[in-house]
Design an enzyme around this catalytic site. Structure first.
Site, PDB file in Angstrom:
ATOM      1  N   ALA A  65       0.720  -1.220   0.021  1.00 21.72           N
ATOM      2  CA  ALA A  65       0.239  -0.051   0.125  1.00 21.72           C
ATOM      3  C   ALA A  65       0.961   1.147   0.085  1.00 21.72           C
ATOM      4  CB  ALA A  65      -1.104   0.135   1.247  1.00 21.72           C
ATOM      5  N   GLY A 108       0.479  -4.867   0.929  1.00 17.56           N
ATOM      6  CA  GLY A 108      -0.638  -4.956   0.073  1.00 17.56           C
ATOM      7  C   GLY A 108      -0.689  -5.595  -1.380  1.00 17.56           C
ATOM      8  N   GLU A 111      -1.154  -8.971  -0.690  1.00 17.42           N
ATOM      9  CA  GLU A 111      -2.406  -9.284  -0.347  1.00 17.42           C
ATOM     10  C   GLU A 111      -3.401  -9.332  -1.745  1.00 17.42           C
ATOM     11  OE1 GLU A 111      -2.070  -6.161   2.739  1.00 17.42           O
ATOM     12  OE2 GLU A 111      -3.016  -7.509   4.084  1.00 17.42           O
ATOM     13  N   GLU A 131       4.465  -5.132   7.080  1.00 24.61           N
ATOM     14  CA  GLU A 131       3.965  -4.121   7.899  1.00 24.61           C
ATOM     15  C   GLU A 131       4.366  -3.911   9.505  1.00 24.61           C
ATOM     16  OE1 GLU A 131       2.330  -6.287   6.163  1.00 24.61           O
ATOM     17  OE2 GLU A 131       0.834  -5.472   4.807  1.00 24.61           O
TER      18      GLU A 131
END
Ligand code: HXC
Length: 257
Positions: A65, A108, A111, A131
């Site tokens: 992300a 992300g 993911e 993260e």
């Protein structure tokens, strides 16, 4: 549709979405999320599309992300916007969705790859949920999907240490279905996607729904779901065509109905 963060191409019955923010290793900002979700929705609604591929660049599928977009936000900013909630739309897609991963698939990015139905990895691929190094945890399903994919011990190892695993370890762990030489990643992915796209679309959609039910329910309920869906496919033209063609010793000609 005018997309700023992705490239969208069609090749026969296959739609190919290429994440395209080269200046940020394809970091997933909100614009990228909106583009990917809109493009996938658009392709999913098109009966001339039978498989969708999501890929990135040689260097990065996506390095996570977008940290710069999130860094200064408050709890209320994140909660009120339901930050990342938009990605959940990908789980409703009926068309088979393949992730073709080369380079970094971190946070992300990992993911997003796991939200696809399966992952084909280049031998250069690197997967991780780093993260924890940023003071947060996975937020687009990583702690759930990674655990279901690789089991508790490996998921804990990756999420607690933030360490990155290579393609071989990812395949050994069940995170990816195949490792391919980087130079062949796209040709082999497109070949696989094209083959799937030609198969009966109702059976493909219900096959993936049935596999996905395995993640959400207990065994007896899952088997009951599968049995009912299996019976329902006898209402399709493609079942009659597929079985008829086998008996008549000729290639099938599917209508995707
Ligand atoms: C924003 C990013 C980024 C990211 C890379 N960039 N990853 N920008 N968000 N996730 C930017 C860099 O700032 C840099 O921009 C450019 O992309 C190139 O990256 P470099 O770091 O210079 O490349 P390199 O040295 O090759 O290192 C590659 C890397 C590193 C190891 C992948 O970029 C990295 O560690 N990225 C962050 C990985 C990460 O922590 N991902 C998880 C994010 S959190 P400039 O402008 O400097 O050239 C996440 C949370 C999900 O995904 C949900 C829970 C909140």
């Amino acid at each position: 549709m005018d997309y700023k963060n992705i490239l969208l191409q069609r090749s026969g019955r296959v739609g190919v979405i290429t994440l395209h923010r080269p200046e940020a290793l394809n970091a997933l900002n909100l614009g990228m999320m909106h583009d990917v979700v809109a493009a996938v929705g658009h392709l999913d609604a098109d009966t001339d599309i039978g498989a969708i591929v999501i890929t990135g660049s040689e260097r990065a599928f996506a390095a996570g992300a977008d940290i710069k977009e999130m860094a200064s936000r408050s709890y209320m900013d994140m909660y009120a916007a339901d930050w990342f909630g938009g990605w959940d739309a990908l789980t409703q897609v009926r068309t088979p969705l393949i992730a073709a991963v080369a380079g970094y698939a971190l946070g992300g990015g990992c993911e997003l790859a796991m939200m696809c139905d399966f992952i084909l990895a280049a031998d250069t691929a690197k997967f991780g949920q780093p993260e924890i190094n940023l003071g947060v945890i996975p937020g687009i399903g990583g702690s759930q999907r990674l655990t279901r994919a690789v089991g508790k011990s490996k998921a804990m190892d990756m999420i607690l240490t933030g360490r990155t695993i290579g393609a071989e370890e990812a395949e050994r762990s069940g995170l990816v279905s195949r490792v391919l030489p980087a130079a062949e990643l796209m040709s082999q992915t497109l070949e696989t996607a094209a083959a799937i796209s030609k198969l009966p679309a109702p059976a493909a959609a219900l096959a993936k729904e049935s596999v996905n039910v395995a993640f959400e329910t207990h065994l007896a309920a899952g088997i009951r779901f599968e049995r009912r869906v299996f019976h329902s496919l006898f209402a399709t033209k493609d079942q009659k065509e597929g079985m008829g063609a086998f008996i008549e010793k000729r290639p099938p000609s599917f209508l995707h109905q």
